[in-house]
Design a protein around this motif. Structure first.
Motif, mmCIF file in Angstrom:
data_model
loop_
_atom_site.group_PDB
_atom_site.id
_atom_site.type_symbol
_atom_site.label_atom_id
_atom_site.label_comp_id
_atom_site.label_asym_id
_atom_site.label_seq_id
_atom_site.Cartn_x
_atom_site.Cartn_y
_atom_site.Cartn_z
ATOM 1 N N CYS A 33 0.841 -1.199 0.000
ATOM 2 C CA CYS A 33 0.000 0.000 0.000
ATOM 3 C C CYS A 33 0.875 1.248 0.000
ATOM 4 O O CYS A 33 2.079 1.193 0.242
ATOM 5 N N VAL A 34 0.228 2.386 -0.294
ATOM 6 C CA VAL A 34 0.903 3.677 -0.295
ATOM 7 C C VAL A 34 0.388 4.493 0.893
ATOM 8 O O VAL A 34 -0.825 4.626 1.089
ATOM 9 N N TYR A 35 1.327 5.040 1.661
ATOM 10 C CA TYR A 35 0.963 5.842 2.837
ATOM 11 C C TYR A 35 1.629 7.210 2.760
ATOM 12 O O TYR A 35 2.715 7.370 2.187
ATOM 13 N N MET A 36 0.967 8.180 3.371
ATOM 14 C CA MET A 36 1.577 9.474 3.637
ATOM 15 C C MET A 36 1.909 9.526 5.120
ATOM 16 O O MET A 36 1.051 9.247 5.964
ATOM 17 N N VAL A 37 3.147 9.879 5.429
ATOM 18 C CA VAL A 37 3.571 10.005 6.824
ATOM 19 C C VAL A 37 4.009 11.447 7.057
ATOM 20 O O VAL A 37 4.888 11.962 6.351
ATOM 21 N N LYS A 38 3.409 12.103 8.017
ATOM 22 C CA LYS A 38 3.705 13.512 8.270
ATOM 23 C C LYS A 38 3.739 13.764 9.776
ATOM 24 O O LYS A 38 3.123 13.027 10.559
ATOM 25 N N THR A 39 4.461 14.805 10.173
ATOM 26 C CA THR A 39 4.605 15.113 11.592
ATOM 27 C C THR A 39 4.434 16.606 11.825
ATOM 28 O O THR A 39 5.148 17.422 11.229
ATOM 29 N N CYS A 40 3.487 16.947 12.675
ATOM 30 C CA CYS A 40 3.296 18.326 13.126
ATOM 31 C C CYS A 40 4.036 18.478 14.457
ATOM 32 O O CYS A 40 3.892 17.624 15.352
ATOM 33 N N MET A 41 4.812 19.525 14.604
ATOM 34 C CA MET A 41 5.588 19.708 15.824
ATOM 35 C C MET A 41 4.692 19.860 17.050
ATOM 36 O O MET A 41 5.109 19.587 18.176
ATOM 37 N N LYS A 42 3.441 20.264 16.832
ATOM 38 C CA LYS A 42 2.514 20.457 17.953
ATOM 39 C C LYS A 42 1.604 19.258 18.162
ATOM 40 O O LYS A 42 1.321 18.875 19.302
ATOM 41 N N HIS A 43 1.150 18.628 17.079
ATOM 42 C CA HIS A 43 0.121 17.589 17.199
ATOM 43 C C HIS A 43 0.612 16.188 16.847
ATOM 44 O O HIS A 43 -0.169 15.250 16.842
ATOM 45 N N GLY A 44 1.889 16.063 16.524
ATOM 46 C CA GLY A 44 2.462 14.735 16.380
ATOM 47 C C GLY A 44 2.378 14.136 14.992
ATOM 48 O O GLY A 44 2.080 14.794 14.002
ATOM 49 N N ARG A 45 2.613 12.824 14.961
ATOM 50 C CA ARG A 45 2.761 12.069 13.719
ATOM 51 C C ARG A 45 1.423 11.541 13.230
ATOM 52 O O ARG A 45 0.580 11.120 14.017
ATOM 53 N N GLU A 46 1.251 11.551 11.909
ATOM 54 C CA GLU A 46 0.076 10.958 11.272
ATOM 55 C C GLU A 46 0.535 10.047 10.139
ATOM 56 O O GLU A 46 1.453 10.390 9.394
ATOM 57 N N LYS A 47 -0.136 8.926 10.011
ATOM 58 C CA LYS A 47 0.117 8.004 8.908
ATOM 59 C C LYS A 47 -1.217 7.741 8.225
ATOM 60 O O LYS A 47 -2.153 7.223 8.843
ATOM 61 N N VAL A 48 -1.307 8.110 6.956
ATOM 62 C CA VAL A 48 -2.583 8.089 6.244
ATOM 63 C C VAL A 48 -2.473 7.176 5.028
ATOM 64 O O VAL A 48 -1.546 7.315 4.217
ATOM 65 N N LEU A 49 -3.427 6.264 4.875
ATOM 66 C CA LEU A 49 -3.482 5.398 3.699
ATOM 67 C C LEU A 49 -3.885 6.228 2.484
ATOM 68 O O LEU A 49 -4.923 6.893 2.478
ATOM 69 N N ILE A 50 -3.050 6.183 1.437
ATOM 70 C CA ILE A 50 -3.293 6.954 0.223
ATOM 71 C C ILE A 50 -3.824 6.072 -0.906
ATOM 72 O O ILE A 50 -4.699 6.465 -1.673
#
Length: 467
Positions: A33-50
């Protein structure tokens, strides 16, 4: 050396789904699968199925044509995408389809509504406001491909036909009416009057399910009888219709094939558009992780359930391949022939080509080439195959062949704060006319520019100025 459990593929810019500030994001391949992984310095890490299909995701990166620009820009580049929408000069696509919202009021209060419309919300936009919005669309596009009259529920506007006349007299090539179908189902004279706006007029009919439970969850009421009565009236007057299906995982996604087969049997239906639920507007029962469907999942459902479209028949739409997929078929005398898989993709990507490379039965190839030749002169009223195979319904066809013989399936996946990708949103070609005349991509409009949401955007802009 130890290996990471994924393959790094790309880098992009997204936004934090909580604060909507821009964040860096990686695109990775993991477990097919393809995922987007992103991190906000205030709200933390997110991993989203694309995407659930790596090969198709890669195809979308290749299946892209040169950008087509609007004739003017509406805003300047100042804060960076997506904070300058209007359109700004950094956007990469003109408006293939522009929504003209004429009211916020609606005669339903759907639990899922991107505009949060209801009987008690907002009012009716004046003819002067609507004229300003329409003139802005025309200034951008000169001859707009499609204007979709929308809301709220546009058919309840007290000056509805005056508005329709105004748009019909404009240089727009095709008008769509986005409606829940209540007025069409209950007022035959209303439908008879709508038929006078043919050709170049189409109904974009909400049609989510055949099941009571699914309709109640999505729309708050069982609309089975209403939808059938609406279709009966539209069939009677042969008004071109697209069935629009909002898909929610595990609720109505098992009906994809059934809805396509139903549409093929209706004389008025020219196709089905599937829109996976996005997190925007009013969502009373929605879990982004559990209820979200990716475009690749919907594409596979069409392949598995439709009985018409195969793997090669559902391809990316070249103007915005990340968000749009299409399949076209030709129907006549009860026989349905998928077309898209017969066409060399360069026909869609290169406007200068005038030959077709087919991959199927020789007799079918000759038949389709005869019906949809690319070699007509500019003076001919015939439609070329190249023009047919696009998300836009261009309606003039040769001889006894008409728009009624075309059946298209479109997947339209809008972005929200979870799967937002600046790289992709720059290619958005579905836009909304703002009441002040700006033309804004649908994805960013619902995140930043609808009603009071622009107040939060102002705070983000202030922070950027401080930095």
């Amino acid at each position: 050396m130890p290996n990471r459990p994924y393959t790094y593929y790309d880098f992009t810019v997204s936004i934090c789904s909580t604060c909507l500030r821009k964040v860096e994001a990686k695109i990775i391949f993991e477990n097919n699968c393809v995922y987007m992984v992103k991190t906000c310095m205030k709200h933390g890490r997110e991993k989203v199925l694309i995407s659930t299909d790596i090969d198709y995701y890669k195809l979308c990166r290749e299946f892209i044509k040169p950008s087509e620009m609007p004739h003017r820009w509406n805003t300047q580049v100042q804060y960076g995408c997506p904070y300058d929408c209007g359109l700004c000069p950094d956007h990469e696509q003109h408006s293939c389809l522009t929504l003209l919202e004429i009211t916020e009021k609606c005669n339903l209060q759907c639990p899922i509504c991107f505009a949060e419309s209801s009987p008690n919300k907002g009012g009716f936009r004046s003819l002067e406001q609507i004229r300003l919005m329409l003139e802005s669309i025309i200034a951008n596009e000169k001859e707009p491909d499609i204007i979709q009259i929308s809301g709220g529920e546009p058919t309840i506007h007290p000056q509805f036909f005056e508005i329709l006349d105004m748009v019909k007299k404009s240089p727009v090539r095709h008008i769509m009416l986005n409606t829940n179908g209540l007025k069409i189902a209950t007022d035959r004279d209303f439908v008879k009057r709508l038929a006078k706006y043919k050709p170049g007029f189409e109904i974009y009919l909400q049609f989510d399910s055949f099941e009571k439970e699914a309709l109640e969850e999505l729309r708050g009421v069982d609309l089975q009888d209403i939808r059938q009565k609406a279709i009966d009236h539209l069939n009677e007057f042969n008004i071109s219709t697209t069935l629009v299906v909002v898909l929610k995982k595990g609720l109505n996604d098992h009906e994809v094939g059934k809805i396509i087969q139903y549409g093929l049997k209706q004389s008025c239906v020219r196709g089905v558009t599937f829109q996976p639920v996005q997190e925007a507007g009013r969502l009373e029962r929605f879990n982004p992780e559990a209820d979200r469907l990716t475009l690749s999942e919907v594409r596979q459902m069409i392949i598995d359930q439709s009985g018409v479209f195969g793997e090669k028949d559902m391809v990316p739409v070249p103007c915005h391949p990340d968000a749009l997929a299409m399949g076209y078929a030709f129907k006549k005398d009860g026989v349905v022939t998928p077309l898209t898989g017969m066409i060399d993709k360069n026909i869609l990507l290169e406007g200068s080509r005038n030959t077709i490379v087919f991959e199927q039965d020789e007799d079918i190839r000759k038949q389709i080439f005869k019906l949809f030749s690319l070699n007509h002169s500019p003076q001919s009223s015939a439609l070329s195959l190249k023009d047919l195979l696009c998300c836009l319904p261009k309606v003039n066809l040769p001889g006894t062949i008409s728009y009624a013989n075309v059946f298209r399936v479109i997947i339209m996946q809008f972005q929200d704060a979870h799967n937002f990708d600046v790289r992709s949103v720059k290619k958005s070609c579905v836009h909304i006319a703002h009441p002040d005349g700006r033309i804004i991509p649908f994805d960013t409009y619902n995140l930043f520019y609808r009603n009071d949401k622009e107040q939060q955007l102002l705070k983000i802009r202030e922070e950027i100025e401080v930095i």
